[in-house]
Motif scaffolding. Sequence first.
Motif, PDB file in Angstrom:
ATOM      1  N   HIS A  35       2.334   9.240  61.584  1.00  0.00           N
ATOM      2  CA  HIS A  35       1.395   9.209  60.475  1.00  0.00           C
ATOM      3  C   HIS A  35       2.106   8.745  59.214  1.00  0.00           C
ATOM      4  CE1 HIS A  35      -0.913  11.843  63.187  1.00  0.00           C
ATOM      5  NE2 HIS A  35       0.273  12.372  63.413  1.00  0.00           N
ATOM      6  N   TRP A  36       1.376   8.069  58.367  1.00  0.00           N
ATOM      7  CA  TRP A  36       1.867   7.737  57.038  1.00  0.00           C
ATOM      8  C   TRP A  36       0.994   8.467  56.010  1.00  0.00           C
ATOM      9  CZ3 TRP A  36       6.236   5.163  55.775  1.00  0.00           C
ATOM     10  CH2 TRP A  36       6.858   4.397  56.770  1.00  0.00           C
ATOM     11  N   TYR A  37       1.659   9.155  55.107  1.00  0.00           N
ATOM     12  CA  TYR A  37       1.003   9.839  54.004  1.00  0.00           C
ATOM     13  C   TYR A  37       1.483   9.203  52.705  1.00  0.00           C
ATOM     14  CZ  TYR A  37      -0.353  13.804  57.021  1.00  0.00           C
ATOM     15  OH  TYR A  37      -0.898  14.609  57.981  1.00  0.00           O
ATOM     16  N   ARG A  38       0.749   9.461  51.633  1.00  0.00           N
ATOM     17  CA  ARG A  38       1.219   9.059  50.321  1.00  0.00           C
ATOM     18  C   ARG A  38       0.844  10.122  49.295  1.00  0.00           C
ATOM     19  NH1 ARG A  38      -2.744   3.867  49.082  1.00  0.00           N
ATOM     20  NH2 ARG A  38      -4.682   5.058  48.678  1.00  0.00           N
ATOM     21  N   GLN A  39       1.635  10.152  48.225  1.00  0.00           N
ATOM     22  CA  GLN A  39       1.385  11.096  47.150  1.00  0.00           C
ATOM     23  C   GLN A  39       1.670  10.425  45.824  1.00  0.00           C
ATOM     24  OE1 GLN A  39       3.511  14.835  47.435  1.00  0.00           O
ATOM     25  NE2 GLN A  39       1.985  15.840  46.142  1.00  0.00           N
ATOM     26  N   ALA A  40       0.617  10.324  45.025  1.00  0.00           N
ATOM     27  CA  ALA A  40       0.738   9.775  43.681  1.00  0.00           C
ATOM     28  C   ALA A  40       0.962  10.927  42.704  1.00  0.00           C
ATOM     29  CB  ALA A  40      -0.525   9.007  43.324  1.00  0.00           C
ATOM     30  N   PRO A  41       1.555  10.663  41.548  1.00  0.00           N
ATOM     31  CA  PRO A  41       1.811  11.726  40.574  1.00  0.00           C
ATOM     32  C   PRO A  41       0.521  12.474  40.224  1.00  0.00           C
ATOM     33  CG  PRO A  41       2.962   9.738  39.946  1.00  0.00           C
ATOM     34  CD  PRO A  41       2.090   9.367  41.101  1.00  0.00           C
ATOM     35  N   SER A  50      -2.774   6.756  60.877  1.00  0.00           N
ATOM     36  CA  SER A  50      -2.250   7.484  62.034  1.00  0.00           C
ATOM     37  C   SER A  50      -2.265   6.591  63.254  1.00  0.00           C
ATOM     38  CB  SER A  50      -3.107   8.724  62.329  1.00  0.00           C
ATOM     39  OG  SER A  50      -3.075   9.633  61.256  1.00  0.00           O
ATOM     40  N   ILE A  51      -1.325   6.869  64.165  1.00  0.00           N
ATOM     41  CA  ILE A  51      -1.277   6.137  65.426  1.00  0.00           C
ATOM     42  C   ILE A  51      -0.813   7.093  66.506  1.00  0.00           C
ATOM     43  CG2 ILE A  51       1.085   5.316  65.020  1.00  0.00           C
ATOM     44  CD1 ILE A  51       0.275   2.679  66.397  1.00  0.00           C
ATOM     45  N   THR A  69      -1.997  -1.848  58.090  1.00  0.00           N
ATOM     46  CA  THR A  69      -1.911  -1.795  59.542  1.00  0.00           C
ATOM     47  C   THR A  69      -0.722  -0.934  59.957  1.00  0.00           C
ATOM     48  OG1 THR A  69      -2.845  -4.023  59.742  1.00  0.00           O
ATOM     49  CG2 THR A  69      -1.724  -3.115  61.674  1.00  0.00           C
ATOM     50  N   ILE A  70      -1.001   0.070  60.764  1.00  0.00           N
ATOM     51  CA  ILE A  70       0.062   0.931  61.290  1.00  0.00           C
ATOM     52  C   ILE A  70       0.444   0.444  62.679  1.00  0.00           C
ATOM     53  CG2 ILE A  70      -1.569   2.624  62.255  1.00  0.00           C
ATOM     54  CD1 ILE A  70       0.461   4.815  61.479  1.00  0.00           C
ATOM     55  N   SER A  71       1.734   0.495  62.973  1.00  0.00           N
ATOM     56  CA  SER A  71       2.207   0.086  64.296  1.00  0.00           C
ATOM     57  C   SER A  71       3.496   0.829  64.605  1.00  0.00           C
ATOM     58  CB  SER A  71       2.420  -1.433  64.366  1.00  0.00           C
ATOM     59  OG  SER A  71       3.402  -1.833  63.445  1.00  0.00           O
ATOM     60  N   ARG A  72       3.948   0.681  65.848  1.00  0.00           N
ATOM     61  CA  ARG A  72       5.178   1.362  66.228  1.00  0.00           C
ATOM     62  C   ARG A  72       5.846   0.615  67.379  1.00  0.00           C
ATOM     63  NH1 ARG A  72       3.447   7.201  67.834  1.00  0.00           N
ATOM     64  NH2 ARG A  72       5.632   7.371  68.488  1.00  0.00           N
ATOM     65  N   ASP A  73       7.143   0.822  67.487  1.00  0.00           N
ATOM     66  CA  ASP A  73       7.938   0.274  68.586  1.00  0.00           C
ATOM     67  C   ASP A  73       8.727   1.449  69.148  1.00  0.00           C
ATOM     68  OD1 ASP A  73       9.849  -0.889  70.246  1.00  0.00           O
ATOM     69  OD2 ASP A  73      10.036  -2.667  68.999  1.00  0.00           O
ATOM     70  N   ASN A  74       8.230   2.029  70.202  1.00  0.00           N
ATOM     71  CA  ASN A  74       8.857   3.248  70.732  1.00  0.00           C
ATOM     72  C   ASN A  74      10.272   2.981  71.251  1.00  0.00           C
ATOM     73  OD1 ASN A  74       6.632   4.775  70.088  1.00  0.00           O
ATOM     74  ND2 ASN A  74       5.723   4.627  72.129  1.00  0.00           N
ATOM     75  N   ALA A  75      10.512   1.807  71.784  1.00  0.00           N
ATOM     76  CA  ALA A  75      11.847   1.494  72.296  1.00  0.00           C
ATOM     77  C   ALA A  75      12.891   1.504  71.179  1.00  0.00           C
ATOM     78  CB  ALA A  75      11.834   0.142  72.991  1.00  0.00           C
ATOM     79  N   LYS A  76      12.458   1.124  69.981  1.00  0.00           N
ATOM     80  CA  LYS A  76      13.365   1.107  68.830  1.00  0.00           C
ATOM     81  C   LYS A  76      13.285   2.379  68.008  1.00  0.00           C
ATOM     82  CE  LYS A  76      13.312  -3.931  68.293  1.00  0.00           C
ATOM     83  NZ  LYS A  76      13.018  -5.067  67.375  1.00  0.00           N
ATOM     84  N   ARG A  77      12.384   3.298  68.404  1.00  0.00           N
ATOM     85  CA  ARG A  77      12.177   4.536  67.636  1.00  0.00           C
ATOM     86  C   ARG A  77      11.757   4.219  66.203  1.00  0.00           C
ATOM     87  NH1 ARG A  77      17.629   7.980  69.009  1.00  0.00           N
ATOM     88  NH2 ARG A  77      17.748   7.500  71.242  1.00  0.00           N
ATOM     89  N   LYS A  78      10.907   3.232  66.051  1.00  0.00           N
ATOM     90  CA  LYS A  78      10.511   2.799  64.718  1.00  0.00           C
ATOM     91  C   LYS A  78       9.002   2.776  64.567  1.00  0.00           C
ATOM     92  CE  LYS A  78      14.294   0.014  62.891  1.00  0.00           C
ATOM     93  NZ  LYS A  78      14.671  -1.311  62.345  1.00  0.00           N
ATOM     94  N   GLY A  79       8.565   3.057  63.361  1.00  0.00           N
ATOM     95  CA  GLY A  79       7.174   2.916  62.993  1.00  0.00           C
ATOM     96  C   GLY A  79       7.070   2.053  61.760  1.00  0.00           C
ATOM     97  N   TYR A  80       5.869   1.475  61.577  1.00  0.00           N
ATOM     98  CA  TYR A  80       5.706   0.535  60.481  1.00  0.00           C
ATOM     99  C   TYR A  80       4.357   0.763  59.798  1.00  0.00           C
ATOM    100  CZ  TYR A  80       9.277  -1.780  63.272  1.00  0.00           C
ATOM    101  OH  TYR A  80      10.416  -2.051  63.994  1.00  0.00           O
ATOM    102  N   ASN A  97       5.595  10.656  58.941  1.00  0.00           N
ATOM    103  CA  ASN A  97       5.492  11.972  59.598  1.00  0.00           C
ATOM    104  C   ASN A  97       5.264  11.751  61.085  1.00  0.00           C
ATOM    105  OD1 ASN A  97       3.095  13.882  60.674  1.00  0.00           O
ATOM    106  ND2 ASN A  97       4.523  15.092  59.463  1.00  0.00           N
ATOM    107  N   ILE A  98       5.974  12.525  61.899  1.00  0.00           N
ATOM    108  CA  ILE A  98       5.702  12.506  63.334  1.00  0.00           C
ATOM    109  C   ILE A  98       5.470  13.939  63.789  1.00  0.00           C
ATOM    110  CG2 ILE A  98       6.958  10.373  63.782  1.00  0.00           C
ATOM    111  CD1 ILE A  98       9.254  12.068  64.929  1.00  0.00           C
TER     112      ILE A  98
END
Length: 116
Positions: A35-41, A50-51, A69-80, A97-98
């Motif tokens: 998941h990607w979250y954001r927080q503004a002041p 979320s994915i 656009t959310i994406s991920r590469d599980n082999a690289k342990r990366k999310g975008y 967040n995972i």
Amino acid sequence: QEELVESGGGLVQAGGSLRLSCVAATRFFGAYSMHWYRQAPGNQRELVASITSGSNIRNYSDSVKGRFTISRDNAKRKGYLQMNNLKPEDTAIYYCNIRKGESEFWGQGTQVTVSS
């Protein structure tokens, strides 16, 4: 050792693009939803995207739908998080967040600033 490390934030003009990355230390990254979250002041932290672990389901907040656009590469342990057509109201600290069951990890956040 940080469990999650984000990168890719920065300063961009309105209409521009940024790509955030999140790399996980755990070798079980592929079993976690991401998941990607954001927080503004002055604002509460909000869920942006979320994915699922297998990338078969993706969800977005109404404020970013069609632009992010959310994406991920599980082999690289990366999310975008690819962010296009950025707006000043997208300015915030973005957090990766995972989670899987009761196991959950947060990154330290990366600042995104969009100038008008």
